[in-house]
Design an enzyme around this catalytic site. Structure first.
Site, mmCIF file in Angstrom:
data_model
loop_
_atom_site.group_PDB
_atom_site.id
_atom_site.type_symbol
_atom_site.label_atom_id
_atom_site.label_comp_id
_atom_site.label_asym_id
_atom_site.label_seq_id
_atom_site.Cartn_x
_atom_site.Cartn_y
_atom_site.Cartn_z
ATOM 1 N N LYS A 135 0.832 -1.211 0.000
ATOM 2 C CA LYS A 135 0.000 0.000 0.000
ATOM 3 C C LYS A 135 0.863 1.255 0.000
ATOM 4 O O LYS A 135 0.618 2.183 -0.771
ATOM 5 C CB LYS A 135 -0.913 -0.048 1.235
ATOM 6 C CG LYS A 135 -1.894 1.090 1.338
ATOM 7 C CD LYS A 135 -3.135 0.692 2.106
ATOM 8 C CE LYS A 135 -2.914 0.563 3.597
ATOM 9 N NZ LYS A 135 -2.715 1.867 4.261
ATOM 10 N N SER A 136 1.873 1.288 0.856
ATOM 11 C CA SER A 136 2.718 2.496 0.956
ATOM 12 C C SER A 136 3.435 2.773 -0.363
ATOM 13 O O SER A 136 3.509 3.918 -0.824
ATOM 14 C CB SER A 136 3.777 2.302 2.042
ATOM 15 O OG SER A 136 3.186 2.216 3.303
ATOM 16 N N ARG B 224 -8.509 11.932 12.994
ATOM 17 C CA ARG B 224 -7.087 11.652 13.238
ATOM 18 C C ARG B 224 -6.246 12.940 13.277
ATOM 19 O O ARG B 224 -6.586 13.928 12.648
ATOM 20 C CB ARG B 224 -6.563 10.665 12.177
ATOM 21 C CG ARG B 224 -7.290 9.327 12.301
ATOM 22 C CD ARG B 224 -6.783 8.301 11.332
ATOM 23 N NE ARG B 224 -5.392 7.952 11.587
ATOM 24 C CZ ARG B 224 -4.665 7.185 10.788
ATOM 25 N NH1 ARG B 224 -5.199 6.695 9.672
ATOM 26 N NH2 ARG B 224 -3.419 6.908 11.075
ATOM 27 N N SER C 204 7.558 8.764 12.257
ATOM 28 C CA SER C 204 6.410 8.633 11.367
ATOM 29 C C SER C 204 6.846 8.851 9.931
ATOM 30 O O SER C 204 7.332 9.921 9.570
ATOM 31 C CB SER C 204 5.339 9.665 11.729
ATOM 32 O OG SER C 204 4.451 9.847 10.643
ATOM 33 N N ASP D 60 2.195 -1.328 11.817
ATOM 34 C CA ASP D 60 0.849 -1.722 11.384
ATOM 35 C C ASP D 60 0.508 -3.160 11.760
ATOM 36 O O ASP D 60 -0.612 -3.613 11.526
ATOM 37 C CB ASP D 60 0.723 -1.550 9.862
ATOM 38 C CG ASP D 60 0.724 -0.080 9.473
ATOM 39 O OD1 ASP D 60 0.382 0.769 10.323
ATOM 40 O OD2 ASP D 60 1.063 0.218 8.309
ATOM 41 N N ARG E 82 -7.347 -3.582 9.622
ATOM 42 C CA ARG E 82 -6.390 -4.515 10.241
ATOM 43 C C ARG E 82 -6.964 -5.170 11.505
ATOM 44 O O ARG E 82 -6.575 -6.279 11.856
ATOM 45 C CB ARG E 82 -5.074 -3.803 10.539
ATOM 46 C CG ARG E 82 -4.410 -3.265 9.265
ATOM 47 C CD ARG E 82 -2.936 -3.002 9.454
ATOM 48 N NE ARG E 82 -2.442 -2.047 8.469
ATOM 49 C CZ ARG E 82 -2.195 -2.320 7.190
ATOM 50 N NH1 ARG E 82 -2.398 -3.535 6.723
ATOM 51 N NH2 ARG E 82 -1.750 -1.381 6.370
HETATM 52 C C1 S3P Z 1 2.561 4.787 6.322
HETATM 53 C C2 S3P Z 1 3.145 5.126 7.513
HETATM 54 C C3 S3P Z 1 2.687 4.650 8.830
HETATM 55 C C4 S3P Z 1 1.728 3.478 8.699
HETATM 56 C C5 S3P Z 1 0.717 3.685 7.616
HETATM 57 C C6 S3P Z 1 1.395 3.885 6.280
HETATM 58 C C7 S3P Z 1 3.117 5.311 5.072
HETATM 59 O O1 S3P Z 1 2.003 5.692 9.488
HETATM 60 O O2 S3P Z 1 1.074 3.237 9.933
HETATM 61 O O3 S3P Z 1 -0.160 2.565 7.535
HETATM 62 O O4 S3P Z 1 2.769 4.795 3.984
HETATM 63 O O5 S3P Z 1 3.918 6.239 5.133
HETATM 64 P P1 S3P Z 1 2.761 6.760 10.419
HETATM 65 O O6 S3P Z 1 3.641 7.590 9.578
HETATM 66 O O7 S3P Z 1 1.660 7.583 11.033
HETATM 67 O O8 S3P Z 1 3.495 5.939 11.445
#
Ligand code: S3P
Length: 430
Positions: free
Chosen positions: A23-24, A124, A169, A317, A390
């Protein structure tokens, strides 16, 4: 809310499977492909709701993105300054990554835009990106003094900064880097622990000159990004459900092919191996700058462990499904330094404690994590996803070791990251 699933226990489990794309990396392939020069082709793109939100946002800014019958995307890059002002609000749906990364990118655009999302995303925290971006010269306004979406972004002249993020993050780091693409000079981001580095890897893969520093990164502004072929590996966060499913099922043997094993994401493998899990990485290779392997996993006797520190962002995650493994392991597992779980798609510490508790797991919440006492077997019950993909999938994995059937309510959310989860789960159950 209407959709629900009934999951029954598994006698055994096995097979040779693939999970959908990361996904990322899928989000980033659209973003960088859109602002690169020339064509980007994306193979293995995750066709989930979160990524479709990103896709729709870039189409709304004038980017042509075609999809062939095999799901391969062709993005006609418009260059760093080629995006157009969208004529409507951009809807990020449930996707925190879309909203936070877009905040950074839109900060550098000489136009006005508004980002919104679903009821969960609008709850959020957004100040974590709004604050550094405002320091870079962006004008971003939102509800609760910029803490909550909808967010209105008046982009334009961006100054480079050296930003010391208080949290590990990737979304914060990436938002600052995306804005930094539009700054004259060097943008630096430091973080307390290394978070996922897909943005860094893909920026350099597209031709930027990002350098790694001690505890941070440095990106020279206005790089020339050139469109590339991107091979998106399978998402380790999706593979995680099947890793745990196999580990907690006696006699199981499962091969999961083509999984991304970037060290900033592979904390789940380290954690499960430390618990005694039999996971072997086969045929390790690199695709489009990302490490990939096939994962062979076998049913194992798991033991409780202590988890905290650097490991947390590397598995951020995966804690819902790690807590399922812990609930069925011998002894006690403690999870610390994981307060970020409270601001994910839902408060995951509260959701795990209440829902796994209904299944007979012994879980105690702490402000920054959980303590879990393993049991032999779980019980059937009716449980809630809390609208969190999740949580829903982790409860389905837990159900494999429940004495009687588990009804999971509000399961439509799994389409955000893993559209074929339920059919794949049925396929591996024997
Ligand atoms: C992500 C970063 C993470 C992760 C999210 C995807 C990303 O979040 O929990 O599912 O794609 O950069 P955080 O940056 O808030 O830790």
């Amino acid at each position: 809310m209407s959709e629900y699933r009934i999951v029954t226990g598994a006698r055994s489990l096995g097979g040779d499977i693939r999970v959908p794309g990361d996904k990322s990396i899928s989000h980033r392939s659209i973003m960088f492909g859109s602002i690169a020069e020339g064509t980007t082709k994306v193979h293995g793109f995750l066709h989930g709701e979160d990524n479709h939100a990103t896709l729709a946002a870039f189409r709304a800014m004038g980017v042509e993105i075609a999809e062939d019958a095999a799901g391969v995307l062709t993005i006609l890059g418009r260059g760093l300054d080629g995006l157009r002002e969208p004529t409507d609000v951009l809807d990020c749906g449930n996707s925190g990554t879309t909203m936070r990364l877009m905040c950074g990118l839109l900060s550098g655009q000489r136009f006005f835009s508004v980002l919104t999302g679903d009821q969960y995303l609008r709850r959020r925290p957004m100040k974590r990106v709004v604050k550094p971006l405002n320091e870079m010269g962006a004008r971003i306004l939102g509800r609760h003094g910029g803490e909550r979406a909808p967010l209105a972004i008046d982009g334009g002249a961006i100054r480079p900064i050296s930003y010391r993020s208080p949290i590990a993050s990737a979304q914060v780091k990436s938002a600052v880097l995306l804005a930094g693409l539009y700054a004259d000079g060097l943008t630096e981001v430091f973080e307390p622990h290394l978070s996922r580095d897909h943005s860094e890897r893909m920026l350099n893969y597209f031709g930027a000159d990002l350098q790694r520093l001690d505890g941070g990164v440095a990106l020279p502004g206005r790089p020339r990004l050139i469109g590339r072929e991107v091979q998106v590996p399978g998402d380790i966060s999706s593979a995680a459900f099947f890793l745990v499913a196999a580990l907690i099922t006696p006699g199981a043997e499962l091969l999961i092919r083509n999984v991304g094993v970037n060290p900033t994401r592979s904390g789940i493998i380290d954690i499960l191996q430390a618990m005694g899990g039999d996971i072997v990485l086969q045929d390790q290779r690199t695709r489009s700058g990302e490490p990939v392997a096939d994962l062979l996993v076998r049913g194992s006797d798991l033991q409780g462990i202590e988890i905290g520190g650097d490991l947390v962002p590397r598995a951020i995650d995966e804690f819902p499904v790690i807590s399922v493994a812990a609930a069925l392991a011998r002894g006690t597992t403690t999870i610390a330094d994981a307060e970020e779980l409270r601001v994910k798609e839902t408060d995951r510490i509260a959701a795990i404690c209440s829902e796994l508790g209904k299944l007979g797991a012994r879980v105690e919440a702490r402000p920054d994590g959980m303590m879990i006492e393993g049991v032999e077997e779980l019980a059937g019950a009716e449980v809630e996803s809390h609208g969190d993909h999740r949580i829903a999938m982790s409860l389905a994995v837990a159900a494999l070791r429940a004495k009687s059937e588990v009804r999971i309510n509000d399961t439509g959310c799994t389409a955000t990251s893993f559209p074929n989860f339920w059919s794949l789960l049925e396929q591996v159950k024997q």
